[in-house]
Enzyme design. Structure first.
Site, PDB file in Angstrom:
ATOM      1  N   ARG A  19      16.327 -16.515  20.771  1.00 50.47           N
ATOM      2  CA  ARG A  19      17.120 -15.460  21.410  1.00 50.47           C
ATOM      3  C   ARG A  19      16.227 -14.264  21.770  1.00 50.47           C
ATOM      4  O   ARG A  19      15.080 -14.186  21.358  1.00 50.47           O
ATOM      5  CB  ARG A  19      18.266 -15.009  20.510  1.00 50.47           C
ATOM      6  CG  ARG A  19      17.829 -14.473  19.167  1.00 50.47           C
ATOM      7  CD  ARG A  19      19.008 -14.252  18.221  1.00 50.47           C
ATOM      8  NE  ARG A  19      18.551 -13.802  16.922  1.00 50.47           N
ATOM      9  CZ  ARG A  19      18.318 -12.535  16.598  1.00 50.47           C
ATOM     10  NH1 ARG A  19      18.491 -11.576  17.488  1.00 50.47           N
ATOM     11  NH2 ARG A  19      17.926 -12.204  15.388  1.00 50.47           N
ATOM     12  N   ASP A  78      11.783 -20.180   7.867  1.00 49.99           N
ATOM     13  CA  ASP A  78      11.935 -18.810   7.393  1.00 49.99           C
ATOM     14  C   ASP A  78      10.522 -18.250   7.280  1.00 49.99           C
ATOM     15  O   ASP A  78       9.769 -18.629   6.375  1.00 49.99           O
ATOM     16  CB  ASP A  78      12.642 -18.794   6.035  1.00 49.99           C
ATOM     17  CG  ASP A  78      12.851 -17.381   5.498  1.00 49.99           C
ATOM     18  OD1 ASP A  78      12.253 -16.426   6.041  1.00 49.99           O
ATOM     19  OD2 ASP A  78      13.606 -17.229   4.519  1.00 49.99           O
ATOM     20  N   ALA A 103       7.922 -13.268  17.477  1.00 49.95           N
ATOM     21  CA  ALA A 103       9.045 -12.438  17.917  1.00 49.95           C
ATOM     22  C   ALA A 103      10.184 -12.436  16.910  1.00 49.95           C
ATOM     23  O   ALA A 103      11.230 -11.831  17.158  1.00 49.95           O
ATOM     24  CB  ALA A 103       9.552 -12.926  19.282  1.00 49.95           C
ATOM     25  N   GLY A 127      12.320 -11.225  13.971  1.00 56.35           N
ATOM     26  CA  GLY A 127      12.478  -9.909  13.355  1.00 56.35           C
ATOM     27  C   GLY A 127      13.930  -9.607  13.043  1.00 56.35           C
ATOM     28  O   GLY A 127      14.838 -10.183  13.637  1.00 56.35           O
ATOM     29  N   SER A 174       7.328  -2.764  18.199  1.00 63.04           N
ATOM     30  CA  SER A 174       8.351  -1.893  18.764  1.00 63.04           C
ATOM     31  C   SER A 174       7.764  -0.501  18.928  1.00 63.04           C
ATOM     32  O   SER A 174       6.931  -0.082  18.125  1.00 63.04           O
ATOM     33  CB  SER A 174       9.578  -1.829  17.855  1.00 63.04           C
ATOM     34  OG  SER A 174      10.482  -0.814  18.294  1.00 63.04           O
ATOM     35  N   TYR A 185      12.508  -0.199   9.308  1.00 69.09           N
ATOM     36  CA  TYR A 185      12.151  -0.952  10.513  1.00 69.09           C
ATOM     37  C   TYR A 185      10.886  -0.364  11.140  1.00 69.09           C
ATOM     38  O   TYR A 185       9.965  -1.092  11.524  1.00 69.09           O
ATOM     39  CB  TYR A 185      13.315  -0.916  11.500  1.00 69.09           C
ATOM     40  CG  TYR A 185      13.060  -1.660  12.777  1.00 69.09           C
ATOM     41  CD1 TYR A 185      13.109  -3.057  12.815  1.00 69.09           C
ATOM     42  CD2 TYR A 185      12.781  -0.977  13.958  1.00 69.09           C
ATOM     43  CE1 TYR A 185      12.882  -3.744  13.996  1.00 69.09           C
ATOM     44  CE2 TYR A 185      12.550  -1.660  15.144  1.00 69.09           C
ATOM     45  CZ  TYR A 185      12.602  -3.045  15.155  1.00 69.09           C
ATOM     46  OH  TYR A 185      12.373  -3.734  16.331  1.00 69.09           O
TER      47      TYR A 185
END
Length: 198
Positions: free
Chosen positions: A12, A56, A83, A85, A135, A148
């Site tokens: 996704r 995992d 990717a 997260g 990010s 985060y």
């Protein structure tokens, strides 16, 4: 030589978009997610002979087993995208310790473990490329996203250090830092030296 790309978190979001682009560029893909059914659906949407795996990333044995299975079925991985997260937004004083640990394990430790596993083959081949999805929050911080931010800031530091560590093996390491507010991307280049004549 086959171009094999492993996309962790490829079922996704950004991971799935990256997988679609890599498929268009002729890569054989391993789509990896915790949920095998979602990974299979994403792999199926790509057409071709792409495969799905469940893993995992916070569990080293899972990561090692996944790389072994990928090598058996697809061949040696020479391109890795991290990717996978999770995010649990909350003010620090309200954040449960379990949520801190799960974010740090998935967002930071997970990428460290997949990089470690991928590098064994890449070093043997004397080539490879790794892209870690960070990010912009990891650079500038954001209220309500302290954990985060820490996980993604750590990923940026890790990626920069790893780039220096493996550059002489002709392995590139980059981190992209998507900005959720303005939808633009900041690419922090690795320290990979240019080869002569390039």
């Amino acid at each position: 030589m086959d171009k094999v790309c492993a996309v962790f978190g490829g079922s996704r979001g950004i991971g799935r978009a990256v997988a679609q682009l890599m498929a268009q560029k002729g890569y054989r893909l391993a789509i990896i997610a915790r949920n095998l059914e979602l990974a299979k659906a994403a792999a199926g949407d790509l057409g071709g002979d792409h495969l799905a795996f469940s893993c995992d990333v916070a569990k080293e044995r899972d990561v090692q087993n996944t790389f072994e299975e990928m090598e058996k079925t697809l061949g040696r991985v020479n391109f890795l995208v991290n990717a996978a997260g999770i995010n649990r937004d909350s003010l620090l004083v309200r954040t449960r310790t379990e949520d801190m640990v799960s974010q740090l394990h998935t967002n930071l430790l997970g990428s460290m473990l997949t990089c470690k596993a991928a590098l064994k083959t890449m070093i043997q081949q004397q080539r490879g490329s790794i892209v870690n999805v960070g990010s912009i929050i990891g650079l500038k911080g954001n209220s309500g996203q302290t954990v985060y931010s820490a996980s993604k800031g750590g990923l940026i530091g890790f990626s920069r250090a790893l780039a220096k560590e493996v550059a002489r093996k002709k392995i590139r390491v980059n981190v992209v830092a998507p900005d959720p507010e303005w939808s633009h991307y900041c690419l922090l280049k690795s320290q990979m030296p240019r080869s002569r004549g390039s």
